[in-house]
Enzyme design. Structure first.
Site, PDB file in Angstrom:
ATOM      1  N   TYR A 190       1.430  93.903 -16.526  1.00 59.41           N
ATOM      2  CA  TYR A 190       2.747  93.996 -15.872  1.00 59.41           C
ATOM      3  C   TYR A 190       2.750  93.241 -14.559  1.00 59.41           C
ATOM      4  CZ  TYR A 190       6.361  96.119 -12.900  1.00 59.41           C
ATOM      5  OH  TYR A 190       7.388  96.326 -12.031  1.00 59.41           O
ATOM      6  N   ASP A 222       5.894  95.182  -5.852  1.00 58.06           N
ATOM      7  CA  ASP A 222       4.764  95.151  -4.918  1.00 58.06           C
ATOM      8  C   ASP A 222       3.432  95.188  -5.650  1.00 58.06           C
ATOM      9  OD1 ASP A 222       5.442  97.730  -5.769  1.00 58.06           O
ATOM     10  OD2 ASP A 222       4.405  98.654  -4.083  1.00 58.06           O
ATOM     11  N   GLU A 223       3.472  95.553  -6.960  1.00 60.60           N
ATOM     12  CA  GLU A 223       2.215  95.630  -7.709  1.00 60.60           C
ATOM     13  C   GLU A 223       1.541  94.269  -7.853  1.00 60.60           C
ATOM     14  OE1 GLU A 223       1.530  98.253 -10.744  1.00 60.60           O
ATOM     15  OE2 GLU A 223       3.170  99.593 -10.282  1.00 60.60           O
TER      16      GLU A 223
HETATM   17  N1  LIG Z   1      11.059 101.394 -10.650  1.00 60.86           N
HETATM   18  C1  LIG Z   1      10.220 101.015  -9.687  1.00 60.86           C
HETATM   19  O1  LIG Z   1       9.581 101.839  -9.025  1.00 60.86           O
HETATM   20  C2  LIG Z   1      10.055  99.549  -9.374  1.00 60.86           C
HETATM   21  C3  LIG Z   1       9.252  99.189  -8.293  1.00 60.86           C
HETATM   22  C4  LIG Z   1       9.115  97.832  -7.978  1.00 60.86           C
HETATM   23  C5  LIG Z   1       9.742  96.884  -8.740  1.00 60.86           C
HETATM   24  N2  LIG Z   1      10.504  97.243  -9.810  1.00 60.86           N
HETATM   25  C6  LIG Z   1      11.153  96.169 -10.575  1.00 60.86           C
HETATM   26  O2  LIG Z   1      12.552  96.352 -10.455  1.00 60.86           O
HETATM   27  C7  LIG Z   1      13.191  95.922 -11.667  1.00 60.86           C
HETATM   28  C8  LIG Z   1      14.012  97.077 -12.229  1.00 60.86           C
HETATM   29  O3  LIG Z   1      13.151  98.197 -12.409  1.00 60.86           O
HETATM   30  P1  LIG Z   1      13.650  99.535 -13.111  1.00 60.86           P
HETATM   31  O4  LIG Z   1      12.720 100.617 -12.692  1.00 60.86           O
HETATM   32  O5  LIG Z   1      15.113  99.687 -12.930  1.00 60.86           O
HETATM   33  O6  LIG Z   1      13.333  99.169 -14.661  1.00 60.86           O
HETATM   34  P2  LIG Z   1      13.765  99.991 -15.968  1.00 60.86           P
HETATM   35  O7  LIG Z   1      12.620  99.862 -16.915  1.00 60.86           O
HETATM   36  O8  LIG Z   1      14.266 101.353 -15.624  1.00 60.86           O
HETATM   37  O9  LIG Z   1      15.014  99.160 -16.531  1.00 60.86           O
HETATM   38  C9  LIG Z   1      14.865  97.885 -17.075  1.00 60.86           C
HETATM   39  C10 LIG Z   1      16.174  97.510 -17.731  1.00 60.86           C
HETATM   40  O10 LIG Z   1      16.017  96.180 -18.269  1.00 60.86           O
HETATM   41  C11 LIG Z   1      16.528  96.186 -19.594  1.00 60.86           C
HETATM   42  N3  LIG Z   1      15.772  95.184 -20.372  1.00 60.86           N
HETATM   43  C12 LIG Z   1      14.468  95.245 -20.718  1.00 60.86           C
HETATM   44  N4  LIG Z   1      14.137  94.176 -21.451  1.00 60.86           N
HETATM   45  C13 LIG Z   1      15.268  93.428 -21.563  1.00 60.86           C
HETATM   46  C14 LIG Z   1      15.567  92.198 -22.211  1.00 60.86           C
HETATM   47  N5  LIG Z   1      14.626  91.505 -22.909  1.00 60.86           N
HETATM   48  N6  LIG Z   1      16.822  91.694 -22.109  1.00 60.86           N
HETATM   49  C15 LIG Z   1      17.782  92.374 -21.410  1.00 60.86           C
HETATM   50  N7  LIG Z   1      17.555  93.556 -20.806  1.00 60.86           N
HETATM   51  C16 LIG Z   1      16.309  94.076 -20.884  1.00 60.86           C
HETATM   52  C17 LIG Z   1      16.305  97.593 -20.124  1.00 60.86           C
HETATM   53  O11 LIG Z   1      17.183  97.890 -21.210  1.00 60.86           O
HETATM   54  C18 LIG Z   1      16.578  98.432 -18.879  1.00 60.86           C
HETATM   55  O12 LIG Z   1      17.942  98.786 -18.786  1.00 60.86           O
HETATM   56  C19 LIG Z   1      12.074  95.491 -12.617  1.00 60.86           C
HETATM   57  O13 LIG Z   1      11.915  94.107 -12.519  1.00 60.86           O
HETATM   58  C20 LIG Z   1      10.846  96.192 -12.062  1.00 60.86           C
HETATM   59  O14 LIG Z   1       9.694  95.460 -12.348  1.00 60.86           O
HETATM   60  C21 LIG Z   1      10.676  98.548 -10.135  1.00 60.86           C
END
Ligand SMILES: NC(=O)c1ccc[n+]([C@@H]2O[C@H](COP(=O)([O-])OP(=O)(O)OC[C@H]3O[C@@H](n4cnc5c(N)ncnc54)[C@H](O)[C@@H]3O)[C@@H](O)[C@H]2O)c1
Length: 160
Positions: free
Chosen positions: A158, A134-135
């Site tokens: 980001y 949502d950002e």
């Molecule tokens: N956490 C939140 O509040 C939130 C909110 C909105 C959207 N999102 C989106 O949801 C998705 C998941 O978020 P999250 O909080 O679980 O993220 P996170 O940072 O906890 O996990 C990301 C995962 O991706 C893996 N990763 C990173 N770079 C990589 C690469 N080059 N190749 C393979 N794996 C790789 C990491 O090892 C990790 O396991 C993301 O796209 C994030 O932008 C998260």
């Protein structure tokens, strides 16, 4: 279904993988580079489960991505692997461009190559879900909410 989940060792991805396998009975391949953000212990309850495999690879590694598509033959992709921490994007935006932009392009390219080899029924059913944030819509005023018609207004590398 056979579902390829990227970022499945992350905060949201690990909950998703557990739900897909344990609760819904799908077969899942988790593709994760195991960066600092990963917590593979989250998936320890799946050790030895024939419905799950963990592949440690970078989504920017095109040969590894294409090989996994060819071997696993997914019916759907749920793409969550990302650099996801806003503050880090301000100090190190290059890592975000690499994984979130180039890595996503590699995933889409792998999916397209795989898709082109499918029969018409499998093509119609195939899905690629890209998890965003949502950002991308910027800051939310009090009492307001975003809709699908909201304009993009990113405030960090980001969200951009
Ligand atoms: N956490 C939140 O509040 C939130 C909110 C909105 C959207 N999102 C989106 O949801 C998705 C998941 O978020 P999250 O909080 O679980 O993220 P996170 O940072 O906890 O996990 C990301 C995962 O991706 C893996 N990763 C990173 N770079 C990589 C690469 N080059 N190749 C393979 N794996 C790789 C990491 O090892 C990790 O396991 C993301 O796209 C994030 O932008 C998260």
């Amino acid at each position: 279904m056979r579902i390829l989940v990227t970022g499945g060792c992350g905060f949201i991805g690990s909950a998703l993988v557990l739900h897909l396998v344990h609760d819904l009975g799908h077969e899942v391949a988790t593709l994760d580079a195991l960066t600092y953000a990963a917590n593979p212990v989250s998936l320890s309850s799946l050790e030895g489960d024939p419905r799950h495999r963990l592949v440690q690879a970078d989504i920017c590694d095109a040969p590894a991505v294409h090989a996994l598509f060819a071997d696993f033959q997914p019916q759907a992709v749920m793409h969550l692997a990302a650099e996801s921490h806003v503050d880090r994007s301000i100090t190190d935006p290059g890592a975000f461009v690499r994984t979130n932009v180039i890595g996503t392009q590699v995933m889409l390219d792998g999916a397209r190559t795989h898709y082109e080899g499918l029969g018409s029924a499998d093509k119609a059913a195939f899905r690629f879900l890209h998890v965003s944030t949502d950002e991308v819509y910027g800051s939310l005023p009090p009492e307001a909410f975003f809709t699908e018609a909201s304009r993009y207004d990113p405030r960090s590398p980001y969200s951009a």
